[in-house]
Design a protein around this motif. Structure first.
Motif, PDB file in Angstrom:
ATOM      1  N   CYS A  29     -17.893  65.224  74.088  1.00 59.59           N
ATOM      2  CA  CYS A  29     -16.574  65.363  73.465  1.00 59.59           C
ATOM      3  C   CYS A  29     -16.714  65.784  72.009  1.00 59.59           C
ATOM      4  N   ASP A  30     -17.617  65.133  71.291  1.00 55.76           N
ATOM      5  CA  ASP A  30     -17.852  65.493  69.890  1.00 55.76           C
ATOM      6  C   ASP A  30     -18.390  66.909  69.766  1.00 55.76           C
ATOM      7  N   PHE A  31     -19.330  67.266  70.642  1.00 54.74           N
ATOM      8  CA  PHE A  31     -19.917  68.606  70.626  1.00 54.74           C
ATOM      9  C   PHE A  31     -18.858  69.671  70.893  1.00 54.74           C
ATOM     10  N   LEU A  32     -18.014  69.426  71.874  1.00 55.68           N
ATOM     11  CA  LEU A  32     -16.998  70.401  72.256  1.00 55.68           C
ATOM     12  C   LEU A  32     -15.987  70.616  71.142  1.00 55.68           C
ATOM     13  N   ASN A  33     -15.522  69.534  70.549  1.00 54.67           N
ATOM     14  CA  ASN A  33     -14.532  69.651  69.468  1.00 54.67           C
ATOM     15  C   ASN A  33     -15.103  70.378  68.258  1.00 54.67           C
ATOM     16  N   ALA A  34     -16.421  70.310  68.083  1.00 56.63           N
ATOM     17  CA  ALA A  34     -17.068  70.967  66.937  1.00 56.63           C
ATOM     18  C   ALA A  34     -17.549  72.379  67.262  1.00 56.63           C
ATOM     19  N   SER A  35     -17.252  72.866  68.469  1.00 55.47           N
ATOM     20  CA  SER A  35     -17.788  74.161  68.920  1.00 55.47           C
ATOM     21  C   SER A  35     -16.677  75.088  69.406  1.00 55.47           C
ATOM     22  N   PHE A  41     -10.848  77.645  60.316  1.00 53.47           N
ATOM     23  CA  PHE A  41      -9.641  77.203  59.622  1.00 53.47           C
ATOM     24  C   PHE A  41      -9.298  75.753  59.963  1.00 53.47           C
ATOM     25  N   GLU A  42      -9.691  75.315  61.165  1.00 60.25           N
ATOM     26  CA  GLU A  42      -9.519  73.941  61.652  1.00 60.25           C
ATOM     27  C   GLU A  42      -8.059  73.559  61.882  1.00 60.25           C
ATOM     28  N   ARG A  43      -7.176  73.815  60.941  1.00 58.89           N
ATOM     29  CA  ARG A  43      -5.771  73.427  61.081  1.00 58.89           C
ATOM     30  C   ARG A  43      -5.027  74.471  61.920  1.00 58.89           C
ATOM     31  N   PRO A  44      -3.919  74.092  62.530  1.00 59.09           N
ATOM     32  CA  PRO A  44      -3.111  75.072  63.268  1.00 59.09           C
ATOM     33  C   PRO A  44      -2.497  76.086  62.305  1.00 59.09           C
ATOM     34  N   TYR A  75      -8.349  79.493  68.940  1.00 61.89           N
ATOM     35  CA  TYR A  75      -8.636  78.347  69.798  1.00 61.89           C
ATOM     36  C   TYR A  75      -7.539  77.305  69.647  1.00 61.89           C
ATOM     37  N   ASP A  76      -7.389  76.471  70.661  1.00 58.65           N
ATOM     38  CA  ASP A  76      -6.389  75.413  70.684  1.00 58.65           C
ATOM     39  C   ASP A  76      -6.894  74.230  69.865  1.00 58.65           C
ATOM     40  N   THR A  77      -6.096  73.740  68.936  1.00 58.27           N
ATOM     41  CA  THR A  77      -6.528  72.636  68.082  1.00 58.27           C
ATOM     42  C   THR A  77      -6.401  71.268  68.755  1.00 58.27           C
ATOM     43  N   GLN A  78      -5.783  71.209  69.934  1.00 63.48           N
ATOM     44  CA  GLN A  78      -5.723  69.919  70.629  1.00 63.48           C
ATOM     45  C   GLN A  78      -7.135  69.489  71.009  1.00 63.48           C
ATOM     46  N   PRO A  79      -7.581  68.306  70.586  1.00 61.93           N
ATOM     47  CA  PRO A  79      -8.960  67.899  70.875  1.00 61.93           C
ATOM     48  C   PRO A  79      -9.149  67.545  72.341  1.00 61.93           C
ATOM     49  N   ASN A 137     -10.652  58.758  84.111  1.00 59.97           N
ATOM     50  CA  ASN A 137     -11.809  59.310  84.835  1.00 59.97           C
ATOM     51  C   ASN A 137     -11.793  60.831  84.924  1.00 59.97           C
ATOM     52  N   PHE A 138     -10.917  61.475  84.148  1.00 63.99           N
ATOM     53  CA  PHE A 138     -10.933  62.928  84.022  1.00 63.99           C
ATOM     54  C   PHE A 138     -11.244  63.297  82.571  1.00 63.99           C
ATOM     55  N   PHE A 139     -11.833  64.473  82.412  1.00 59.94           N
ATOM     56  CA  PHE A 139     -12.133  64.988  81.063  1.00 59.94           C
ATOM     57  C   PHE A 139     -11.414  66.309  80.897  1.00 59.94           C
ATOM     58  N   ALA A 140     -10.545  66.394  79.898  1.00 54.95           N
ATOM     59  CA  ALA A 140      -9.750  67.598  79.652  1.00 54.95           C
ATOM     60  C   ALA A 140     -10.142  68.214  78.319  1.00 54.95           C
TER      61      ALA A 140
END
Length: 430
Positions: A8-14, A142-145, A211-215, A224-227
């Motif tokens: 999760c951390d890797f994905l949000n940072a990539s 840019f990180e922010r929307p 990219y979508d800023t929703q983490p 039990n699901f990962f989105a």
């Protein structure tokens, strides 16, 4: 940290392949792997652990085994760093009807409808002149929307729910701001770049993606699901990286994460390029030894599989509908769009059996309906280019190529364990 929270951390940072590659470099550096430069000669040692990048968006790590490489072959895990997305056009500014918009270019086979009404940001790589007149490259985020692609209200298209064709050239320009006399996007980009890299003086060029800023997050009544975005295929990259860091040192193992899979891999850093072959040339200098190495090698091509969608179950073969949280998937295709053979599938099944105090890893099978065609992966491309036997496996997912995809938490753990077994086993039976 669990493999799920780490991912999760890797994905949000990539948000882009550039960022994913940078984060993989940091992971392997922390794990004690040494960085190599392809522009220099290498001094490799048995039991050595190394990594390098190409094009800042493809990543390779390897462990040089103690045993003779021509006798053991190489355990190869392959994945890809790119995902379908919307990119910023080179001359992106579109000023119309009082709005400053950015023109988009569609990368890969993106599912376009989910990109509407999302809080979008922009990230990627920028090349620039420094204050001293030098050349530099840097990542920017840019990180922010900062942008949005609004839907058309149903009042203006009453037939929208009956099927609306989307024209990305005319209907998907992203709104950046209101005003006809605002600064150009390159000026905005330079200002943001200077906040993150103070030596930047002038933009030379860029490769930027929306990219979508929703983490990413765990969802479902029992979580039990990962989105998240880009599960195809950063999920495979991360799990392969986690497994690779557990690799033994008796035999040689390689992780290769190519860019450009989603657009056919026909680039210098894609799977149809020379990246893996050139690494093997460095590892095995003698021609016959190289051939022996290839004959004894096996590749796991890891890319997501289509889970059976309960609302669209007729899109699957009745006997081959993988369920989320029921285990990794062996992917078959009679026309070899997937590289799986009976021989390589048997190896996966052998590895999945109970080993020592570890339990059985459940497996599923996928094959496309006989009246449909499937996609492809780097598996058959790599097998054809190098001669290495390959098998295609993946985690079942929903909404592949959407801006937000869905996988099962149990499958994430199961795939990581399966890949770790592959790079740790000293002998393979086939």
């Amino acid at each position: 940290m669990s493999v799920v929270s780490g991912f999760c951390d890797f994905l949000n940072a990539s948000p882009t392949p550039y960022h994913a590659t940078k984060n993989l470099c940091q992971m392997f550096t922390a794990a004690g792997f040494g960085r190599l430069d392809e522009k220099q000669r290498w001094n490799l040692k048995a039991k050595g652990k190394y990594f390098f990048t190409r094009g800042d968006a493809s990543f390779v790590a390897f462990v040089l085994g103690e045993s003779a490489i021509e006798d053991t072959g190489i355990r190869v895990i392959g994945a890809h760093t790119d995902s379908p997305c919307l990119k910023v056009k080179p001359n992106a500014d579109v000023v119309y009807k009082g709005f400053h918009q950015l023109g988009v270019a569609v990368y890969g086979g993106a599912l376009l409808a989910p990109w509407f009404d999302r809080d979008l940001s922009i990230a990627g790589q920028v090349a620039y002149l420094t204050e001293a007149g030098g050349f530099a490259k840097a990542l920017v985020n840019f990180e922010r929307p900062i942008a949005v692609i609004p839907s058309l209200a149903i009042h203006l298209d009453r037939a929208a729910n009956e099927g609306r064709a989307i024209n990305p050239q005319k209907q998907m320009n992203a709104i950046l701001q209101v005003g006809n006399d605002q600064a150009s996007f390159k000026a905005i980009l330079l200002e943001e770049l200077q906040k993150q890299h103070s030596d930047a003086a002038k933009i030379l060029d860029f490769n930027l993606s929306f990219y979508d800023t929703q983490p990413a997050s765990q969802i479902g009544i029992n979580a039990n699901f990962f989105a998240g975005a880009r599960l195809d295929n950063l999920l495979s990259c991360y799990l392969a990286a986690s497994a690779m860091q557990q690799a033994g040192t008796e035999v040689t193992s390689v992780l290769i994460c190519n860019d450009h899979e989603e657009i056919g891999s026909q680039t210098e850093i894609g799977a149809q390029g020379p990246l893996l072959s050139e690494l093997i040339d460095r590892l095995v200098r003698e021609p016959e030894g190289r051939q022996l190495t290839l004959r004894n090698s096996v590749m796991f091509s890891v890319d997501n599989a289509h889970g059976i969608h309960p609302n669209f179950s007729d899109k699957h073969d009745d006997k081959h509908g993988p369920v989320l949280n029921a285990g990794p998937v062996l992917k078959y295709d009679a026309n070899q769009s997937y590289a799986t053979s009976a021989e390589t599938a048997s190896l996966v099944r052998w590895l999945a059996q109970a080993r020592d105090d570890q339990g059985v890893i459940p497996l599923q099978e996928y094959i496309t309906r006989a009246d449909m065609r499937c996609g492809s992966t780097i598996g058959p491309l790599t097998a054809a280019k190098t001669g290495i036997r390959a098998v295609d496996i993946g985690i079942p997912t929903f909404a592949m190529h959407s801006i937000r995809e869905l996988a099962g938490v149990k499958d994430i753990d199961a795939m990581e364990r399966l890949l770790a077994r592959f790079v740790c086993v000293t002998e393979i039976p086939v």
